[in-house]
Design a protein around this motif. Structure first.
Motif, mmCIF file in Angstrom:
data_model
loop_
_atom_site.group_PDB
_atom_site.id
_atom_site.type_symbol
_atom_site.label_atom_id
_atom_site.label_comp_id
_atom_site.label_asym_id
_atom_site.label_seq_id
_atom_site.Cartn_x
_atom_site.Cartn_y
_atom_site.Cartn_z
ATOM 1 N N LEU A 152 1.629 9.548 -0.645
ATOM 2 C CA LEU A 152 3.337 10.549 -0.728
ATOM 3 C C LEU A 152 4.017 10.210 -1.797
ATOM 4 O O LEU A 152 4.001 8.835 -2.226
ATOM 5 C CB LEU A 152 3.422 10.000 0.757
ATOM 6 N N ASP A 153 3.988 11.195 -2.415
ATOM 7 C CA ASP A 153 4.515 11.298 -3.800
ATOM 8 C C ASP A 153 6.350 11.797 -3.566
ATOM 9 O O ASP A 153 5.645 13.306 -3.906
ATOM 10 C CB ASP A 153 3.780 11.136 -5.304
ATOM 11 N N HIS A 154 7.278 12.007 -3.236
ATOM 12 C CA HIS A 154 8.406 12.508 -3.090
ATOM 13 C C HIS A 154 8.470 13.914 -4.454
ATOM 14 O O HIS A 154 8.921 15.176 -4.017
ATOM 15 C CB HIS A 154 9.644 11.814 -3.129
ATOM 16 N N THR A 155 8.858 12.878 -5.750
ATOM 17 C CA THR A 155 8.839 14.105 -6.437
ATOM 18 C C THR A 155 7.640 14.735 -6.800
ATOM 19 O O THR A 155 7.999 16.230 -6.643
ATOM 20 C CB THR A 155 8.082 13.314 -7.935
ATOM 21 N N GLN A 156 6.467 14.512 -6.748
ATOM 22 C CA GLN A 156 5.395 16.226 -6.417
ATOM 23 C C GLN A 156 5.465 16.822 -4.928
ATOM 24 O O GLN A 156 5.244 18.550 -4.993
ATOM 25 C CB GLN A 156 4.400 15.303 -6.247
ATOM 26 N N ASN A 203 3.324 12.358 7.489
ATOM 27 C CA ASN A 203 3.268 14.094 8.011
ATOM 28 C C ASN A 203 4.269 15.100 7.050
ATOM 29 O O ASN A 203 6.013 14.509 6.729
ATOM 30 C CB ASN A 203 2.969 14.345 8.924
ATOM 31 N N ILE A 204 3.679 15.594 6.789
ATOM 32 C CA ILE A 204 4.026 16.578 5.488
ATOM 33 C C ILE A 204 4.737 18.528 6.767
ATOM 34 O O ILE A 204 3.856 18.737 7.098
ATOM 35 C CB ILE A 204 3.626 17.165 4.041
ATOM 36 N N ASN A 205 6.148 18.515 7.468
ATOM 37 C CA ASN A 205 5.970 20.016 8.129
ATOM 38 C C ASN A 205 7.130 21.147 7.066
ATOM 39 O O ASN A 205 8.442 20.216 6.998
ATOM 40 C CB ASN A 205 6.820 19.392 9.532
ATOM 41 N N LEU A 206 6.707 21.962 6.885
ATOM 42 C CA LEU A 206 6.911 23.437 5.860
ATOM 43 C C LEU A 206 7.230 24.232 6.633
ATOM 44 O O LEU A 206 6.195 25.209 7.644
ATOM 45 C CB LEU A 206 6.946 23.123 4.799
ATOM 46 N N LYS A 252 0.466 -1.123 -0.429
ATOM 47 C CA LYS A 252 0.056 -0.307 -0.368
ATOM 48 C C LYS A 252 0.725 1.217 -0.212
ATOM 49 O O LYS A 252 1.696 1.448 0.492
ATOM 50 C CB LYS A 252 -1.221 0.023 1.403
ATOM 51 N N GLN A 253 0.247 1.734 -0.980
ATOM 52 C CA GLN A 253 1.128 3.767 -0.590
ATOM 53 C C GLN A 253 0.531 3.952 0.664
ATOM 54 O O GLN A 253 -0.299 4.070 0.686
ATOM 55 C CB GLN A 253 0.607 4.682 -1.709
ATOM 56 N N VAL A 254 1.719 5.128 0.935
ATOM 57 C CA VAL A 254 1.747 5.921 2.200
ATOM 58 C C VAL A 254 1.050 7.090 2.419
ATOM 59 O O VAL A 254 0.642 7.061 0.804
ATOM 60 C CB VAL A 254 2.745 5.985 2.544
ATOM 61 N N LYS A 255 -0.003 6.986 2.387
ATOM 62 C CA LYS A 255 -0.934 8.664 2.891
ATOM 63 C C LYS A 255 -0.691 9.176 3.679
ATOM 64 O O LYS A 255 0.005 9.064 4.587
ATOM 65 C CB LYS A 255 -2.513 7.476 3.426
ATOM 66 N N ILE A 256 -1.165 10.869 3.156
ATOM 67 C CA ILE A 256 -0.663 12.031 4.144
ATOM 68 C C ILE A 256 -1.585 11.894 5.208
ATOM 69 O O ILE A 256 -2.931 12.431 4.796
ATOM 70 C CB ILE A 256 -0.137 13.226 3.065
ATOM 71 N N THR A 257 -0.803 12.055 6.435
ATOM 72 C CA THR A 257 -2.356 12.468 7.628
ATOM 73 C C THR A 257 -2.398 13.613 7.803
ATOM 74 O O THR A 257 -3.423 13.951 8.276
ATOM 75 C CB THR A 257 -2.183 11.446 8.812
ATOM 76 N N GLU A 258 -0.866 14.800 7.624
ATOM 77 C CA GLU A 258 -1.055 15.986 7.802
ATOM 78 C C GLU A 258 -0.621 16.945 7.486
ATOM 79 O O GLU A 258 1.159 16.156 7.015
ATOM 80 C CB GLU A 258 0.163 16.166 9.511
ATOM 81 N N VAL A 259 -0.519 18.017 7.067
ATOM 82 C CA VAL A 259 0.945 19.159 6.122
ATOM 83 C C VAL A 259 0.387 20.424 6.933
ATOM 84 O O VAL A 259 -0.961 20.784 7.072
ATOM 85 C CB VAL A 259 -0.710 18.839 4.722
ATOM 86 N N LYS A 298 12.082 21.491 7.002
ATOM 87 C CA LYS A 298 11.478 21.091 5.541
ATOM 88 C C LYS A 298 11.913 19.451 6.264
ATOM 89 O O LYS A 298 12.542 18.925 6.220
ATOM 90 C CB LYS A 298 12.143 21.163 4.007
ATOM 91 N N LYS A 299 10.474 18.626 6.270
ATOM 92 C CA LYS A 299 10.188 17.414 7.381
ATOM 93 C C LYS A 299 9.416 16.449 6.283
ATOM 94 O O LYS A 299 8.402 17.220 6.574
ATOM 95 C CB LYS A 299 11.104 17.676 8.172
ATOM 96 N N VAL A 300 9.867 15.776 6.191
ATOM 97 C CA VAL A 300 8.958 14.979 5.799
ATOM 98 C C VAL A 300 8.854 13.598 6.706
ATOM 99 O O VAL A 300 9.957 12.572 6.414
ATOM 100 C CB VAL A 300 8.620 14.507 4.000
ATOM 101 N N LEU A 301 7.747 12.898 7.700
ATOM 102 C CA LEU A 301 7.886 12.155 8.481
ATOM 103 C C LEU A 301 7.109 10.863 8.328
ATOM 104 O O LEU A 301 5.614 11.387 8.887
ATOM 105 C CB LEU A 301 7.717 12.725 10.451
#
Length: 623
Positions: free
Chosen positions: A181-185, A222-225, A145-152, A210-213
């Motif tokens: 989650l798509d790191h390129t995007q 989680n994406i934290n910018l 399964k593809q990782v899903k983003i829970t927080e931005v 700039k963190k992608v946990l």
């Protein structure tokens, strides 16, 4: 005797043990060196297995790689990450090397899928030798399964934290909660925020965090910018450092850039491009002066300009079937005065048609698009049915509306001409007219998509210094359509019509003729049209032609073509339509286009030509 013997025995007791010690030390050093060499050779063999097997086998190792379970960009990335695939072309590739890299393939493929958000990938690999002694490396991939983003979480600090335009950029961040989650995007979206804030004038923006946990256990991320906007700067006074052109004239090239605009890297690049494209400068060095920021955070900008060469001379040689061999020379004066006036002289000589032209240009308004011009020329033409000398003096206003290039002009024309067996005629005209054109092709040496249009209307009256009344309309267009992966369809059309109260005095240069490379192929240049009593083509009041051509690129610079053309020039009614067909070859050269066509006339007419085909060849090279 006694003393000597005692001394001899004493020396013997000392020397023998010492000698034995030296022997032991030397043997130990030899063994140590042998052990070191063996260890180094073994390590070298592990790091470079090809060296350890080179003598054992000189046969190349052939390997086929198969990856199943994934497709598209996932599979492409897996192959790109696979160290085994990268090593296949190494001349020292060996069986030992193959086995070692096969063991690393599982990790390679897992790493390749992580940028797409797959962190629970399972890979099963097998390595088998086939009957023909080659090897088959097979990998079955279950990406999971593809990782899903829970927080931005995106935070802006600094003076821009409440700027509505920055907040709008954050709201439009393309990655949302629940997305895969798509790191390129992610990298692209992050860069767009930084660029977007910079364009708003926050030229000193920095990224604090700039963190992608990624939680691989729960398959979430989680994406934290966090960005620090810095101060918003505006474009201040522009200071030019040059002594060649009037500063107000230089500023006219910057009409889309004004003091008070947000200062960004894009603004500075736009300034540089506008000045470079003027053609007056060889160097445009732009430096914002942040040390002297004035009211409302306006940053002065210093622009150092160095002039381009004033004079440019170019030569050209060419050949085409219509006017035969030709040579040309052009001299350009890029800067006649401090107001940017410029001019050029063109000479082109050929057996059938020659031209001498002098042009003077005066930039105005937006000088990158608008100008006044004065053009004077002398042109001669000598063909089987026409002999003329034409003097032209044209003044006009050249301007652009969006992508359309337009001209409003007044032209004085004095032409002495002979058509067929008619006596020489001299006609004087003062014409008024307008032109418009647009060229819209895709970039590249072999464009497969696009179109172009050209149109002109002109006229004169006896009431205004002209020998005759006339009105002339001319249109031509070209359309490119992609066909298959390397082909294109070329559609071409031409339409012209003219009316005059004295057609015998109507200049031959304004009459319509058909036939030739740019008209109906299969017939000679200007071979089609109304004729006099002796069968000489004298040109018509109207013209209509059309062409259908298919071009196919067979190599990087080679194109083959097949075509079918039709049309004619006529006076009152289109009674006869001529058809031609054929094929050709084009070579796309960096210094010019070389074109060869063979056209076959599909309608026989002994009065026009008794040739079964017409060969067209043309090229033009600028030196």
């Amino acid at each position: 005797m006694y003393k000597c013997k005692t001394l001899f025995n004493l020396n013997k007791q000392i020397i023998v043990p010492v000698f034995l010690c030296f022997q032991v030390i030397i043997h130990a050093i030899i063994l140590l060196l042998m052990f070191s060499c063996c260890h180094a050779a073994d390590a070298e063999s592990q790091n470079h297995p090809e060296k350890s097997t080179q003598k054992a086998s000189t046969q190349p190792v052939e390997v086929a790689i198969s990856i199943t379970g994934i497709e598209g960009e996932l599979k492409q990335n897996a192959l790109a990450y696979l160290e085994l695939k990268k090593s296949l072309n190494d001349p020292h590739f060996s069986k030992a090397w193959l086995q070692r890299l096969h063991k690393k393939a599982e990790k390679n493929i897992k790493d390749a899928l992580q940028p797409f958000g797959y962190y629970q990938t399972k890979v099963t690999g097998t390595l088998q030798q086939t009957e023909d002694s080659s090897w088959l490396a097979q990998y079955t991939v279950v990406p999971g399964k593809q990782v899903k983003i829970t927080e931005v979480n995106i935070v802006i600090t600094g003076p821009g934290k409440n700027d509505p335009e920055i907040l709008a950029l954050i709201d439009n961040f393309p990655i949302k909660k629940g997305d895969p989650l798509d790191h390129t995007q992610y990298e692209e979206a992050k860069a767009n925020i930084t660029t977007g804030i910079g364009r708003l004038g926050y030229s000193q923006i920095t990224t604090h965090s700039k963190k992608v946990l990624v939680d691989t256990k729960n398959n979430t991320a989680n994406i934290n910018l966090e960005f620090a906007s810095g101060t918003k700067f505006y474009l201040g006074a522009i200071h030019f450092h040059q002594d060649m052109l009037n500063e107000d004239f230089i500023l006219s090239y910057l009409q889309n850039i004004k003091t008070g605009d947000p200062l960004s890297q894009n603004t500075l690049l736009e300034l540089q491009h506008a000045l470079y494209s003027s053609g007056y400068f060889s160097l445009v060095d732009i430096k914002p002066d942040f040390e002297h920021v004035k009211n409302r955070d306006q940053v002065p900008v210093n622009i150092t300009l160095k002039p381009a060469k004033r004079h440019k001379i170019s030569f050209g040689i060419g050949y085409d079937t219509e006017i035969e061999a030709n040579v040309s020379m052009r001299w350009q004066h890029r800067r006649l005065n401090r107001y940017g006036h410029y001019g050029d002289i063109l000479t082109k000589l050929a057996p059938k048609k020659s031209t001498f032209r002098v042009s003077y240009w005066i930039p105005t308004g937006d000088p990158s698009r608008d100008k006044y011009g004065i053009i004077t020329s002398v042109e001669t033409e000598d063909t089987d049915t026409t002999d003329r000398t034409t003097f032209d003096l044209e003044t006009g206003y050249w301007f652009a509306i969006k992508e359309w290039e337009n001209t409003l002009f007044t032209e004085y024309r004095l032409e002495d001409f002979v058509t067929g067996n008619d006596p020489s005629t001299t006609t004087e005209l003062l014409s008024f007219g307008a032109r418009t054109q647009r060229v819209n092709y895709e970039q590249g040496l072999f464009p497969r998509r696009g179109w172009s249009v050209y149109g002109e209307i002109r006229g004169a009256t006896e009431q205004m210094l002209s020998d005759i009344d006339y009105l002339r309309l001319y249109l031509k267009s070209r359309l490119l359509l992609p066909v298959t992966r390397k082909g294109r369809l070329v559609l071409r059309a031409e339409l012209g019509m003219a009316e005059s109260n004295d057609y015998d005095s109507y200049p031959s240069s304004l009459r319509f003729y058909a036939g030739g490379d740019q008209s109906v192929r299969g017939y000679d240049w200007k071979a089609l049209g109304p004729k006099d009593r002796e069968g000489n083509v004298i040109g018509g009041r109207n013209i209509i032609t059309g062409s259908l051509e298919y071009d196919h690129q067979v190599a990087e610079n080679w194109v083959v073509a097949g075509f079918y053309d039709a049309g004619n020039a006529y006076n009152d009614s289109l009674d006869t339509v001529y058809y031609g067909a054929g094929f050709g070859i084009r070579y796309i050269s960096p210094i010019g286009l070389i074109k060869t066509d063979i056209g076959f006339p599909l309608k026989s007419d002994d009065d026009i030509s008794d040739n079964n085909f017409v060969f067209y060849f043309g090229f033009e090279m600028n030196l």
